[in-house]
Design a protein around this motif. Structure first.
Motif, PDB file in Angstrom:
ATOM      1  N   MET A   1       0.838  -1.210   0.000  1.00 45.82           N
ATOM      2  CA  MET A   1       0.000   0.000   0.000  1.00 45.82           C
ATOM      3  C   MET A   1       0.868   1.253   0.000  1.00 45.82           C
ATOM      4  SD  MET A   1      -3.156  -0.586  -0.282  1.00 45.82           S
ATOM      5  CE  MET A   1      -3.836   0.974   0.183  1.00 45.82           C
ATOM      6  N   ALA A   2       1.951   1.241   0.778  1.00 44.42           N
ATOM      7  CA  ALA A   2       2.854   2.384   0.828  1.00 44.42           C
ATOM      8  C   ALA A   2       3.499   2.606  -0.531  1.00 44.42           C
ATOM      9  CB  ALA A   2       3.920   2.183   1.912  1.00 44.42           C
ATOM     10  N   VAL A   3       3.935   1.500  -1.180  1.00 44.07           N
ATOM     11  CA  VAL A   3       4.549   1.606  -2.506  1.00 44.07           C
ATOM     12  C   VAL A   3       3.524   2.138  -3.502  1.00 44.07           C
ATOM     13  CG1 VAL A   3       5.517   0.243  -4.409  1.00 44.07           C
ATOM     14  CG2 VAL A   3       6.326  -0.138  -2.072  1.00 44.07           C
ATOM     15  N   LEU A   4       2.327   1.631  -3.453  1.00 44.55           N
ATOM     16  CA  LEU A   4       1.265   2.071  -4.370  1.00 44.55           C
ATOM     17  C   LEU A   4       0.981   3.563  -4.186  1.00 44.55           C
ATOM     18  CD1 LEU A   4      -0.892   1.290  -6.467  1.00 44.55           C
ATOM     19  CD2 LEU A   4      -2.430   0.856  -4.564  1.00 44.55           C
ATOM     20  N   LEU A   5       0.906   4.018  -2.948  1.00 48.01           N
ATOM     21  CA  LEU A   5       0.657   5.431  -2.691  1.00 48.01           C
ATOM     22  C   LEU A   5       1.826   6.292  -3.147  1.00 48.01           C
ATOM     23  CD1 LEU A   5      -1.107   5.345   0.798  1.00 48.01           C
ATOM     24  CD2 LEU A   5      -2.121   5.908  -1.408  1.00 48.01           C
ATOM     25  N   LEU A   6       3.041   5.838  -2.937  1.00 48.76           N
ATOM     26  CA  LEU A   6       4.213   6.581  -3.400  1.00 48.76           C
ATOM     27  C   LEU A   6       4.223   6.688  -4.916  1.00 48.76           C
ATOM     28  CD1 LEU A   6       7.020   5.274  -1.002  1.00 48.76           C
ATOM     29  CD2 LEU A   6       5.999   7.556  -1.062  1.00 48.76           C
ATOM     30  N   ILE A   7       3.910   5.590  -5.581  1.00 46.95           N
ATOM     31  CA  ILE A   7       3.840   5.613  -7.047  1.00 46.95           C
ATOM     32  C   ILE A   7       2.741   6.565  -7.502  1.00 46.95           C
ATOM     33  CG2 ILE A   7       3.247   4.233  -9.075  1.00 46.95           C
ATOM     34  CD1 ILE A   7       4.657   1.874  -7.707  1.00 46.95           C
ATOM     35  N   ALA A   8       1.574   6.511  -6.817  1.00 44.05           N
ATOM     36  CA  ALA A   8       0.446   7.364  -7.211  1.00 44.05           C
ATOM     37  C   ALA A   8       0.785   8.839  -7.010  1.00 44.05           C
ATOM     38  CB  ALA A   8      -0.792   6.998  -6.411  1.00 44.05           C
ATOM     39  N   PHE A   9       1.426   9.193  -5.885  1.00 41.23           N
ATOM     40  CA  PHE A   9       1.700  10.599  -5.609  1.00 41.23           C
ATOM     41  C   PHE A   9       2.895  11.136  -6.388  1.00 41.23           C
ATOM     42  CE2 PHE A   9      -0.974  10.137  -1.794  1.00 41.23           C
ATOM     43  CZ  PHE A   9      -1.781  11.248  -2.005  1.00 41.23           C
ATOM     44  N   PHE A  10       3.928  10.351  -6.477  1.00 42.15           N
ATOM     45  CA  PHE A  10       5.144  10.867  -7.110  1.00 42.15           C
ATOM     46  C   PHE A  10       5.259  10.447  -8.558  1.00 42.15           C
ATOM     47  CE2 PHE A  10       6.299  10.857  -2.561  1.00 42.15           C
ATOM     48  CZ  PHE A  10       6.470  12.209  -2.426  1.00 42.15           C
ATOM     49  N   GLY A  11       4.863   9.261  -8.866  1.00 45.43           N
ATOM     50  CA  GLY A  11       5.005   8.772 -10.232  1.00 45.43           C
ATOM     51  C   GLY A  11       3.926   9.339 -11.146  1.00 45.43           C
ATOM     52  N   ALA A  12       2.686   9.296 -10.742  1.00 41.01           N
ATOM     53  CA  ALA A  12       1.584   9.729 -11.601  1.00 41.01           C
ATOM     54  C   ALA A  12       1.212  11.179 -11.350  1.00 41.01           C
ATOM     55  CB  ALA A  12       0.374   8.835 -11.380  1.00 41.01           C
ATOM     56  N   LYS A  13       1.877  11.807 -10.433  1.00 44.42           N
ATOM     57  CA  LYS A  13       1.623  13.198 -10.078  1.00 44.42           C
ATOM     58  C   LYS A  13       0.131  13.425  -9.781  1.00 44.42           C
ATOM     59  CE  LYS A  13       5.561  14.715 -12.675  1.00 44.42           C
ATOM     60  NZ  LYS A  13       6.085  15.558 -13.700  1.00 44.42           N
ATOM     61  N   VAL A  14      -0.439  12.479  -9.077  1.00 41.22           N
ATOM     62  CA  VAL A  14      -1.845  12.540  -8.704  1.00 41.22           C
ATOM     63  C   VAL A  14      -2.085  13.692  -7.752  1.00 41.22           C
ATOM     64  CG1 VAL A  14      -3.669  11.284  -7.488  1.00 41.22           C
ATOM     65  CG2 VAL A  14      -2.211  10.104  -9.107  1.00 41.22           C
ATOM     66  N   HIS A  15      -1.076  13.959  -6.926  1.00 46.70           N
ATOM     67  CA  HIS A  15      -1.274  15.019  -5.942  1.00 46.70           C
ATOM     68  C   HIS A  15      -1.515  16.364  -6.638  1.00 46.70           C
ATOM     69  CE1 HIS A  15       3.021  15.260  -6.858  1.00 46.70           C
ATOM     70  NE2 HIS A  15       3.017  16.484  -6.360  1.00 46.70           N
ATOM     71  N   ARG A  16      -0.865  16.549  -7.807  1.00 51.49           N
ATOM     72  CA  ARG A  16      -1.097  17.806  -8.528  1.00 51.49           C
ATOM     73  C   ARG A  16      -2.523  17.876  -9.067  1.00 51.49           C
ATOM     74  NH1 ARG A  16       4.455  18.056 -11.976  1.00 51.49           N
ATOM     75  NH2 ARG A  16       5.839  18.387 -10.197  1.00 51.49           N
ATOM     76  N   SER A  17      -2.972  16.787  -9.636  1.00 51.95           N
ATOM     77  CA  SER A  17      -4.335  16.797 -10.185  1.00 51.95           C
ATOM     78  C   SER A  17      -5.372  16.907  -9.063  1.00 51.95           C
ATOM     79  CB  SER A  17      -4.580  15.554 -11.039  1.00 51.95           C
ATOM     80  OG  SER A  17      -4.498  14.392 -10.241  1.00 51.95           O
ATOM     81  N   ILE A  18      -5.094  16.253  -7.929  1.00 51.61           N
ATOM     82  CA  ILE A  18      -6.019  16.370  -6.796  1.00 51.61           C
ATOM     83  C   ILE A  18      -5.995  17.802  -6.264  1.00 51.61           C
ATOM     84  CG2 ILE A  18      -6.418  15.676  -4.404  1.00 51.61           C
ATOM     85  CD1 ILE A  18      -5.479  12.866  -5.199  1.00 51.61           C
ATOM     86  N   GLY A  19      -4.786  18.364  -6.111  1.00 55.13           N
ATOM     87  CA  GLY A  19      -4.665  19.757  -5.649  1.00 55.13           C
ATOM     88  C   GLY A  19      -5.315  20.711  -6.641  1.00 55.13           C
ATOM     89  N   GLY A  20      -5.058  20.488  -7.952  1.00 58.42           N
ATOM     90  CA  GLY A  20      -5.675  21.347  -8.967  1.00 58.42           C
ATOM     91  C   GLY A  20      -7.188  21.238  -8.947  1.00 58.42           C
ATOM     92  N   GLY A  21      -7.676  20.025  -8.786  1.00 57.47           N
ATOM     93  CA  GLY A  21      -9.137  19.833  -8.703  1.00 57.47           C
ATOM     94  C   GLY A  21      -9.720  20.535  -7.498  1.00 57.47           C
ATOM     95  N   LEU A  22      -9.027  20.424  -6.365  1.00 52.61           N
ATOM     96  CA  LEU A  22      -9.498  21.113  -5.160  1.00 52.61           C
ATOM     97  C   LEU A  22      -9.433  22.630  -5.330  1.00 52.61           C
ATOM     98  CD1 LEU A  22      -7.955  18.899  -2.334  1.00 52.61           C
ATOM     99  CD2 LEU A  22     -10.350  19.049  -3.025  1.00 52.61           C
ATOM    100  N   ASP A  23      -8.329  23.106  -5.959  1.00 53.42           N
ATOM    101  CA  ASP A  23      -8.223  24.550  -6.211  1.00 53.42           C
ATOM    102  C   ASP A  23      -9.346  25.030  -7.129  1.00 53.42           C
ATOM    103  OD1 ASP A  23      -6.011  24.724  -4.601  1.00 53.42           O
ATOM    104  OD2 ASP A  23      -4.559  24.680  -6.268  1.00 53.42           O
ATOM    105  N   ASN A  24      -9.623  24.247  -8.179  1.00 47.06           N
ATOM    106  CA  ASN A  24     -10.717  24.616  -9.094  1.00 47.06           C
ATOM    107  C   ASN A  24     -12.056  24.624  -8.373  1.00 47.06           C
ATOM    108  OD1 ASN A  24      -9.004  24.925 -11.273  1.00 47.06           O
ATOM    109  ND2 ASN A  24      -9.307  22.840 -12.033  1.00 47.06           N
TER     110      ASN A  24
END
Length: 193
Positions: free
Chosen positions: A49-72
């Motif tokens: 789960m930790a590896v999957l979350l790290l890949i999702a946040f850093f590899g797929a840059k999900v945090h940017r899309s989530i942050g951008g979605g929240l900002d929008n």
């Protein structure tokens, strides 16, 4: 065979867990947890789960899309709030404008009512004056007609009296004068000329 059984542990498969029969425990069954590389299954699940979350946040840059979605979403909510404030301010202005119009209309209605009352009083006063003047004119006309009728009656009576006196005089003259008296009177009038 008894030696073989004692030297190698026997494994019995059950539906709940693997049970290993060990020699060192005096033949009692011992519960053994499955392990891989020295880690228990819950530890492998945590690591994956930790590896999957790290890949999702850093590899797929999900945090940017989530942050951008929240900002929008935040921007949309702010825009909606600003629009609601603006609409409320416009509605308040309209309410004040209509309140002013209503109070102005009430004042206009009162002024119109007062003006109509004054006009009605003026019309009634004028009607009274006109009625009094008409009555005076009609009385004068009636008096003039009566006076004219009296004059006409007097003139008619005078004319009748004159006609009657002329007829009476003619009758008296005719009865009292004869032809000789007429000649003497005519001679007298001729001599005076």
């Amino acid at each position: 065979m008894a030696n073989a059984a004692q030297s190698t542990p026997e494994v019995f498969a059950t539906s709940e867990a693997q049970v290993e029969v060990a020699d060192s425990h005096g033949g009692a069954a011992v519960h053994v947890e499955p392990e891989l590389l020295g880690l228990a299954p819950f530890q492998w699940v945590s690591i994956s789960m930790a590896v999957l979350l790290l890949i999702a946040f850093f590899g797929a840059k999900v945090h940017r899309s989530i942050g951008g979605g929240l900002d929008n979403k935040i921007k949309t909510i702010r825009d909606n709030l600003d629009e609601a404030k603006q609409l409320r301010a416009e509605a308040e202005l309209l309410r004040q404008e209509y309140a002013a119009k209503i109070s102005g209309a009430e004042k206009d209605a009162e002024a119109m009512l007062a003006n109509a009352s004054k006009e009605a009083d003026g019309i009634v006063a004028k009607a009274k004056e006109d009625t009094a003047a008409m009555i005076t004119r009609r009385e004068r006309m009636a008096q003039d007609k009566i006076a004219a009728a009296e004059r006409e009656a007097v003139a008619d009576l005078k004319a009748r009296a004159a006609d009657m006196s002329t007829a009476a005089a003619a009758s008296l003259i005719a009865s009292n004068h004869d032809a000789a008296a007429d000649r003497a009177m005519a001679d007298k009038v001729i001599n005076q000329l």
